[in-house]
Design a protein around this motif. Sequence first.
Motif, PDB file in Angstrom:
ATOM      1  N   ASP A  83       1.004  -1.399   0.258  1.00 40.47           N
ATOM      2  CA  ASP A  83       0.450  -0.031   0.172  1.00 40.47           C
ATOM      3  C   ASP A  83       1.151   1.091   0.021  1.00 40.47           C
ATOM      4  N   TYR A  84       1.848   0.843   0.538  1.00 42.99           N
ATOM      5  CA  TYR A  84       2.743   2.238   1.514  1.00 42.99           C
ATOM      6  C   TYR A  84       3.752   2.090  -0.655  1.00 42.99           C
ATOM      7  N   ALA A  85       4.039   1.656  -0.687  1.00 45.02           N
ATOM      8  CA  ALA A  85       4.894   0.981  -2.276  1.00 45.02           C
ATOM      9  C   ALA A  85       4.328   2.050  -3.049  1.00 45.02           C
ATOM     10  N   ILE A  86       3.293   1.837  -3.879  1.00 46.95           N
ATOM     11  CA  ILE A  86       2.515   1.659  -4.761  1.00 46.95           C
ATOM     12  C   ILE A  86       1.880   3.197  -4.964  1.00 46.95           C
ATOM     13  N   THR A  87       2.324   4.110  -3.715  1.00 41.54           N
ATOM     14  CA  THR A  87       2.427   5.894  -3.755  1.00 41.54           C
ATOM     15  C   THR A  87       3.743   5.972  -4.210  1.00 41.54           C
ATOM     16  N   ARG A  88       4.121   5.652  -4.047  1.00 38.73           N
ATOM     17  CA  ARG A  88       5.910   6.022  -4.237  1.00 38.73           C
ATOM     18  C   ARG A  88       7.120   5.143  -5.236  1.00 38.73           C
ATOM     19  N   ILE A  89       6.417   3.996  -6.197  1.00 39.18           N
ATOM     20  CA  ILE A  89       6.934   3.523  -7.016  1.00 39.18           C
ATOM     21  C   ILE A  89       5.783   2.920  -7.830  1.00 39.18           C
ATOM     22  N   PRO A  90       5.635   3.503  -9.207  1.00 46.57           N
ATOM     23  CA  PRO A  90       4.540   2.706 -10.334  1.00 46.57           C
ATOM     24  C   PRO A  90       4.756   1.057  -9.981  1.00 46.57           C
ATOM     25  N   VAL A  91       3.632   0.703 -10.258  1.00 41.59           N
ATOM     26  CA  VAL A  91       3.421  -1.110 -10.105  1.00 41.59           C
ATOM     27  C   VAL A  91       3.927  -1.690 -10.318  1.00 41.59           C
TER      28      VAL A  91
END
Length: 379
Positions: free
Chosen positions: A257-265
């Motif tokens: 949930d956090y990663a997808i706010t910073r890195i393209p899926v």
Amino acid sequence: MTIYTVNAGDSVNSIAAAYSISPDSIIYNNQLSSPYQLAVGQALLLSTGESPTEKRTIYTNGYAYPFINEFTLTETLPYLTNLSIFSYGFTTTGELVPPPLDDTWMIALAKEAGTAPILTLTPFGPDGMFNNNLITVVVNNMEIQQNLIDNLLEMVSQKGYEGVDIDFEYILAEDRVPFAEFVANVRTAVNALGYPVSVALAPKTSDDQPGLLYGGKDYGLLGAAADNVLLMTYEWGYTYGPPMAVAPINRVREVVDYAITRIPVDKINLGIPNYGYDWPLPYERGVTGARTISNTEAVQIAIDNNVPIQFDEVAMSPFFTYERDGIAHEVWFEDVRSMREKFNLINEYELRGAGYWQIMNLFRANWLLLADTFNIIKQ
């Protein structure tokens, strides 16, 4: 494929008869050993029909040391896009330190299987442990950094590697930006050869998460610097920690949930553990150390001690307790039910793929389920 949970009184033959399948297929899928005993609560993967026709296509990666058993590697390679060979270290002058055992045979086998061999770069010191002083030197000294990059390019070309994975841990917070710039510089150089660069990320849930594992890993900067990333979503349960699931799905989801706010899926690979732990009890911090076990070994321990396997519905992970030689034990591991939850997460978030730490022990049911769930990119 169907996942079946063993009940009291079940046998391989009775399950096979109930599903009109061969007992041999149950034995093969689940790596059962003669006399083919089962544990109550054990999850079995049954081949009951055709694979679904509509499946997402993903990338897969597995880490392996050069001392991996050749049979295990050969059995696993068909399910891998990439094989990350662990690992190459480096000195304070930027000279590469190859793994102590020959890796050329793994590169050759990978290429034969249509799997890309990847050089894994780690900042290992003389003691074989992660050394953040090495990281500080190489990310802040451009002459040393360039020497390391030149040596990387030479090694990739010389041995036939087809990419580089950067697995640096315990990066100092003050090296956060220089480390991301280093990853970008490696990517530029390796991309010029036509190959990708990936970077492993500690499992963060916020920008300012405290701790030595997290301060130097900036998800936004590193997501931009690398071609793709691996979320190391495992080791909540670890050797010196209290007994718990290695990769509880609720905690894994928080990281995604956090990663997808910073890195393209489409750059994110979900880290998946291929192992479990056996803790002696009572647990005492700083004293108790768990033994690392394979997932198939975990099941055999339950069978040998005639104890049922339970399943935690929050962590979505199997566990059990047993007693041996007057000492109580608690075991957490992965089975096809917990793997299915991780595959569902990859589908739900439409992530790039999966990265396994590590593939040293064969877990055939996992690979069969993976191939039943996804189309796997091969060369």
